[in-house]
Design a protein around this motif. Structure first.
Motif: not given
Ligand code: 4AD
Ligand code: MG
Length: 457
Positions: A150-163
């Motif tokens: 869903f988010f990839q199709e809408r050009d949202f960048l996947s970002v890995q935030t810290p734990i």
């Protein structure tokens, strides 16, 4: 010989035709010895359904099979696919060769057909081999992948935030401490990070930094809360999906949340219908009709103030009395969605004093641009807001909540250097699975639940 997954063998348009020779591998669900032949129900996790295997007594290891192989054993079977005379299955496998890969000790606890979900929690390492938990795992997988899509199709960048983090995103002080200090050592400056550090309660603050560079981003990872709530809706470790949009406001994320939920539920109905049928039948009658309805109808958007009026007019006796300014309790959320609207609702513009410091103050000086998505049976599954982008207002809000502006310096910088209105939300992934399966207890939606006094396995 073709290696085959059981789900493909059972499909209407199976790539494996009747008459073809295939090899399958999986675990025995049941074995019935009929003397001249034995019926074996085999499952490899790719589908809810098992394939029936006919083992003829002419097999050279037939005796070993009927004497030693029981529920739970791992087998590799080669044979011909034949049309099944039995009801409920289209094909079965006539075995030519059965290799016993792993025997199963008779103490295997999953011998009978049905076990309570509570008992299954005590064998979390084996419960994925049951129908119910198997279906949950496949549903979780579909929701996970369609969330990304869903988010990839809408050009949202996947970002890995810290734990690991030093800032308390929710400002609620419900964080697990991460430390290498030995017992008795108290000086945080001598700790690994030179200051107190914790497991994150939300990736939001870091996601905001990325939204203010990439416009639309999302982070999807584990989050941790040390709230001592032993409820059917709380975990100490859960997964949160958090989109964040720059140049966006409250209305934009309300729309995003609704589009998202409808998208993933539609996908689920398409891909996991058989799994959903199991829950519809045994766990939550009417589940599929409910999901279909939600997937194709608009949500109700409701001002907090109107929600309070609805509750006041309900003439219901709530454990927590209703008046403007209270945080909505689960009983209130459920009344609104289950009895009043009979569908999900997005409640917006909550009193600012009961919400987190980062939510944007509204002009009335009483409310803030918050949104919660409430679902029948669960209550809150999404919480979000338009963020306070005005530097000085944000400093005041941090101070008003007795937090230290120094720890939020980098976060405040985002308002100084090209700040822009932005908004986002967090979806509790296990709550979504609860909603999609009708599971009573959130501990049955995650493989190995973490909750107060529960960290086994
Ligand atoms: O409403 P919450 O606390 O919001 C945030 O953490 C924001 N920083 C999110 C954001 O705007 N990016 O949590 C978001 C969702 C809740 O609506 C709920 O579904 C889930 O996370 N949640 C939990 N799920 C399981 N166990 C818990 N202990 C949970 N606490 C919150
Ligand atoms: Mg919330």
């Amino acid at each position: 010989m073709t290696q085959a997954k059981i789900k493909y063998l059972l499909e209407d348009n199976s790539p494996h035709k009747v008459g073809s020779n295939v090899t399958i591998q999986g675990w025995v669900r049941t074995l019935r010895d009929q003397k001249k032949f034995a019926f074996i129900e085999l499952n490899d996790g790719t589908s809810l359904a098992n394939i029936q295997v006919i083992a003829d007594s002419s097999l050279n290891n037939y005796l070993e099979i009927v004497e030693k192989v029981g529920t739970g054993a791992a087998l590799k079977i080669t044979g011909d696919l034949v049309e099944s005379p039995g009801k409920g299955q289209s094909v079965e496998l006539k075995a030519q060769n059965i290799e016993v890969v792993g025997l199963c000790d008779p103490s295997f606890p999953l011998q009978k057909k049905r076990h309570s979900l509570e008992f299954l929690r005590s064998i979390a390492h084996l419960r994925p081999r049951t129908n119910a938990l198997g279906a949950v795992a496949r549903i979780r997988n579909t929701l996970f992948m369609s969330s990304h899509r869903f988010f990839q199709e809408r050009d949202f960048l996947s970002v890995q935030t810290p734990i690991i983090t030093a800032s308390d995103c929710e400002g609620a002080g419900e964080m697990f401490r991460v430390t290498t200090l030995k017992e008795g050592e108290k000086d945080a400056s001598k700790d690994f990070f030179g200051k107190p550090a914790y497991l994150t309660v939300s990736g939001q603050l870091n996601a905001e930094a990325y939204a203010l560079a990439f416009s639309n981003v999302y982070t999807f990872g584990p989050t941790f809360r040390a709230e001592n709530s032993n409820t059917s809706r709380h975990l100490a470790e859960f997964w949160m999906l958090e989109p964040e949009m720059a140049f966006a406001n409250l209305e934009d994320i309300c729309k995003l949340s609704e589009d998202y939920l409808r998208y993933v539920l539609k996908d689920l109905l398409k891909n996991n219908f058989k799994d959903l049928e199991l829950f519809d039948k045994f766990i939550a009658k009417g589940l599929i009709a409910k999901l279909e309805h939600v997937a194709s109808n608009p949500f109700e958007i409701l001002n907090y103030t109107d929600a309070i009026t609805i509750l006041e007019k309900s003439n219901k006796k709530f454990d927590y009395p209703v008046k403007w300014g209270i945080d909505l309790q689960s009983e209130h959320e459920r009344y609104i969605t289950e009895e009043h609207l009979k569908k999900p609702a997005i409640v917006i513009n909550y009193p600012k004093d009961i919400k987190a410091f980062y939510m944007r103050n509204n002009d009335d000086d009483k409310t803030c641009a918050a949104m919660d998505v409430l679902c029948p049976g669960i209550g809150e599954i999404i919480g979000g807001a338009q963020r306070e982008e005005r530097h000085d207002v944000l400093v005041d809000k941090i101070k008003a909540m007795n937090l230290d502006p120094k720890t939020y310096q980098w976060y405040l910088d985002l308002r100084k250097y090209g700040g822009a209105p932005h908004a986002g939300f967090g979806l509790g992934f296990e709550r979504l699975i609860q909603y999609a399966t009708g599971m009573e207890n959130i501990r049955d939606t995650i493989p190995f639940p973490r909750a107060p006094r529960q960290a086994d396995f």
